[in-house]
Scaffold this motif. Structure first.
Motif, PDB file in Angstrom:
ATOM      1  N   PHE A   1       0.829  -1.213   0.000  1.00 55.00           N
ATOM      2  CA  PHE A   1       0.000   0.000   0.000  1.00 55.00           C
ATOM      3  C   PHE A   1       0.858   1.256   0.000  1.00 55.00           C
ATOM      4  CE2 PHE A   1      -4.114  -1.719   2.183  1.00 55.00           C
ATOM      5  CZ  PHE A   1      -4.334  -2.542   1.092  1.00 55.00           C
ATOM      6  N   LEU A   2       2.109   1.143   0.436  1.00 52.18           N
ATOM      7  CA  LEU A   2       2.998   2.300   0.531  1.00 52.18           C
ATOM      8  C   LEU A   2       4.045   2.320  -0.581  1.00 52.18           C
ATOM      9  CD1 LEU A   2       3.534   2.224   4.404  1.00 52.18           C
ATOM     10  CD2 LEU A   2       1.834   3.523   3.110  1.00 52.18           C
ATOM     11  N   ASP A   3       3.892   1.433  -1.591  1.00 54.90           N
ATOM     12  CA  ASP A   3       4.834   1.421  -2.712  1.00 54.90           C
ATOM     13  C   ASP A   3       4.919   2.805  -3.356  1.00 54.90           C
ATOM     14  OD1 ASP A   3       5.470  -1.213  -2.350  1.00 54.90           O
ATOM     15  OD2 ASP A   3       4.345  -1.962  -4.083  1.00 54.90           O
ATOM     16  N   GLY A   4       6.129   3.234  -3.663  1.00 54.85           N
ATOM     17  CA  GLY A   4       6.343   4.539  -4.278  1.00 54.85           C
ATOM     18  C   GLY A   4       6.460   5.663  -3.267  1.00 54.85           C
ATOM     19  N   LEU A   5       6.356   5.331  -1.991  1.00 55.42           N
ATOM     20  CA  LEU A   5       6.468   6.301  -0.899  1.00 55.42           C
ATOM     21  C   LEU A   5       7.514   5.795   0.093  1.00 55.42           C
ATOM     22  CD1 LEU A   5       2.646   6.766  -0.334  1.00 55.42           C
ATOM     23  CD2 LEU A   5       4.190   8.515  -1.240  1.00 55.42           C
ATOM     24  N   PRO A   6       8.077   6.688   0.913  1.00 56.71           N
ATOM     25  CA  PRO A   6       9.034   6.226   1.929  1.00 56.71           C
ATOM     26  C   PRO A   6       8.379   5.222   2.883  1.00 56.71           C
ATOM     27  CG  PRO A   6       9.126   8.610   1.696  1.00 56.71           C
ATOM     28  CD  PRO A   6       7.942   8.141   0.905  1.00 56.71           C
ATOM     29  N   GLN A   7       9.116   4.172   3.226  1.00 57.35           N
ATOM     30  CA  GLN A   7       8.603   3.121   4.099  1.00 57.35           C
ATOM     31  C   GLN A   7       9.604   2.818   5.203  1.00 57.35           C
ATOM     32  OE1 GLN A   7       6.829  -0.359   2.219  1.00 57.35           O
ATOM     33  NE2 GLN A   7       6.838   0.694   0.252  1.00 57.35           N
ATOM     34  N   GLY A   8       9.108   2.247   6.281  1.00 57.42           N
ATOM     35  CA  GLY A   8       9.973   1.831   7.364  1.00 57.42           C
ATOM     36  C   GLY A   8      10.573   2.982   8.148  1.00 57.42           C
ATOM     37  N   GLU A   9       9.835   4.093   8.264  1.00 57.84           N
ATOM     38  CA  GLU A   9      10.340   5.268   8.983  1.00 57.84           C
ATOM     39  C   GLU A   9       9.169   6.152   9.382  1.00 57.84           C
ATOM     40  OE1 GLU A   9      11.293   8.346   5.367  1.00 57.84           O
ATOM     41  OE2 GLU A   9      12.794   6.811   5.754  1.00 57.84           O
ATOM     42  N   ALA A  10       9.466   7.173  10.166  1.00 58.46           N
ATOM     43  CA  ALA A  10       8.425   8.148  10.504  1.00 58.46           C
ATOM     44  C   ALA A  10       7.934   8.810   9.222  1.00 58.46           C
ATOM     45  CB  ALA A  10       8.974   9.194  11.466  1.00 58.46           C
ATOM     46  N   MET A  11       6.651   9.114   9.176  1.00 56.26           N
ATOM     47  CA  MET A  11       6.078   9.746   7.992  1.00 56.26           C
ATOM     48  C   MET A  11       6.492  11.220   7.962  1.00 56.26           C
ATOM     49  SD  MET A  11       2.275   8.176   7.776  1.00 56.26           S
ATOM     50  CE  MET A  11       1.950   7.003   6.491  1.00 56.26           C
ATOM     51  N   HIS A  12       7.336  11.557   7.007  1.00 56.05           N
ATOM     52  CA  HIS A  12       7.863  12.914   6.882  1.00 56.05           C
ATOM     53  C   HIS A  12       6.997  13.748   5.951  1.00 56.05           C
ATOM     54  CE1 HIS A  12      11.281  11.765   9.257  1.00 56.05           C
ATOM     55  NE2 HIS A  12      11.546  10.763   8.441  1.00 56.05           N
ATOM     56  N   TRP A  13       7.581  14.718   5.280  1.00 56.03           N
ATOM     57  CA  TRP A  13       6.834  15.705   4.490  1.00 56.03           C
ATOM     58  C   TRP A  13       5.972  15.072   3.398  1.00 56.03           C
ATOM     59  CZ3 TRP A  13       7.499  16.068  -0.711  1.00 56.03           C
ATOM     60  CH2 TRP A  13       8.655  15.494  -1.248  1.00 56.03           C
ATOM     61  N   GLU A  14       6.371  13.916   2.872  1.00 57.96           N
ATOM     62  CA  GLU A  14       5.579  13.286   1.806  1.00 57.96           C
ATOM     63  C   GLU A  14       4.164  12.974   2.275  1.00 57.96           C
ATOM     64  OE1 GLU A  14       9.907  12.023   1.286  1.00 57.96           O
ATOM     65  OE2 GLU A  14       8.485  12.050   2.947  1.00 57.96           O
ATOM     66  N   TYR A  15       4.008  12.782   3.555  1.00 56.87           N
ATOM     67  CA  TYR A  15       2.734  12.391   4.136  1.00 56.87           C
ATOM     68  C   TYR A  15       2.038  13.540   4.866  1.00 56.87           C
ATOM     69  CZ  TYR A  15       4.492   7.603   3.465  1.00 56.87           C
ATOM     70  OH  TYR A  15       4.970   6.423   2.943  1.00 56.87           O
ATOM     71  N   GLN A  16       2.427  14.786   4.577  1.00 57.11           N
ATOM     72  CA  GLN A  16       1.924  15.921   5.355  1.00 57.11           C
ATOM     73  C   GLN A  16       0.405  16.058   5.338  1.00 57.11           C
ATOM     74  OE1 GLN A  16       2.928  19.846   3.696  1.00 57.11           O
ATOM     75  NE2 GLN A  16       3.689  18.741   1.895  1.00 57.11           N
ATOM     76  N   ALA A  17      -0.261  15.547   4.324  1.00 60.37           N
ATOM     77  CA  ALA A  17      -1.727  15.651   4.253  1.00 60.37           C
ATOM     78  C   ALA A  17      -2.391  14.983   5.452  1.00 60.37           C
ATOM     79  CB  ALA A  17      -2.243  15.006   2.967  1.00 60.37           C
ATOM     80  N   PHE A  18      -1.780  13.960   5.993  1.00 61.98           N
ATOM     81  CA  PHE A  18      -2.389  13.222   7.087  1.00 61.98           C
ATOM     82  C   PHE A  18      -2.231  13.913   8.439  1.00 61.98           C
ATOM     83  CE2 PHE A  18      -1.235   9.768   3.999  1.00 61.98           C
ATOM     84  CZ  PHE A  18      -2.512   9.657   3.486  1.00 61.98           C
ATOM     85  N   TYR A  19      -1.483  15.007   8.472  1.00 61.01           N
ATOM     86  CA  TYR A  19      -1.280  15.740   9.725  1.00 61.01           C
ATOM     87  C   TYR A  19      -2.164  16.972   9.837  1.00 61.01           C
ATOM     88  CZ  TYR A  19       2.643  12.771  10.917  1.00 61.01           C
ATOM     89  OH  TYR A  19       3.419  11.693  11.250  1.00 61.01           O
ATOM     90  N   HIS A  20      -3.056  17.195   8.892  1.00 60.54           N
ATOM     91  CA  HIS A  20      -3.993  18.323   8.966  1.00 60.54           C
ATOM     92  C   HIS A  20      -5.148  17.956   9.888  1.00 60.54           C
ATOM     93  CE1 HIS A  20      -2.114  20.774   5.886  1.00 60.54           C
ATOM     94  NE2 HIS A  20      -1.938  19.662   5.180  1.00 60.54           N
ATOM     95  N   GLY A  21      -5.443  18.793  10.863  1.00 62.08           N
ATOM     96  CA  GLY A  21      -6.544  18.520  11.783  1.00 62.08           C
ATOM     97  C   GLY A  21      -6.165  17.479  12.815  1.00 62.08           C
ATOM     98  N   ASP A  22      -7.180  16.901  13.440  1.00 63.42           N
ATOM     99  CA  ASP A  22      -6.946  15.868  14.453  1.00 63.42           C
ATOM    100  C   ASP A  22      -6.451  14.591  13.799  1.00 63.42           C
ATOM    101  OD1 ASP A  22      -7.717  17.379  16.627  1.00 63.42           O
ATOM    102  OD2 ASP A  22      -9.803  16.709  16.554  1.00 63.42           O
ATOM    103  N   ILE A  23      -5.523  13.925  14.466  1.00 64.94           N
ATOM    104  CA  ILE A  23      -5.080  12.604  14.026  1.00 64.94           C
ATOM    105  C   ILE A  23      -5.445  11.607  15.125  1.00 64.94           C
ATOM    106  CG2 ILE A  23      -3.249  13.485  12.545  1.00 64.94           C
ATOM    107  CD1 ILE A  23      -1.238  12.743  14.710  1.00 64.94           C
TER     108      ILE A  23
END
Length: 106
Positions: free
Chosen positions: A13-35
């Protein structure tokens, strides 16, 4: 909602994205609002994305695979749908995960 940090596992599901680490800037959409995450038993589940909360000792699931019968069920607290309808550059990770989920054949 809570404050914390998402951690990406290694999964198709994470192919093409950084894996095995903290979600950095590539995943910033998921940090908008409450998590938030799900407090599921570790028995028989596969955590794909975890959430380490500042106010808890345990690790929560933000994207998890649960075997069910001859198949599986996936549960997610990541706000993937908001990214699908967005034209903003930050929505690319949500779109990539969604397309990977559609293409997954396990």
């Amino acid at each position: 909602g809570t404050d914390g940090r998402f951690i990406a596992g290694k999964h198709p599901f994470l192919d093409g994205l950084p894996q095995g680490e903290a979600m950095h800037w590539e995943y910033q959409a998921f940090y908008h609002g409450d998590i938030w995450g799900l407090d599921l038993s570790r028995t028989g589940t596969e955590t794909i994305v975890a959430l380490a909360c500042e106010n808890r000792r345990d690790i929560l699931d933000a994207l998890v695979r649960i075997p069910y019968g001859n198949g599986q069920v996936y549960l997610s607290t990541l706000d993937i749908l908001a990214g699908l309808k967005s034209e903003k550059q930050w929505s690319a990770a949500a779109k990539k995960i969604f397309l990977n989920m559609l293409g997954e054949r396990r």
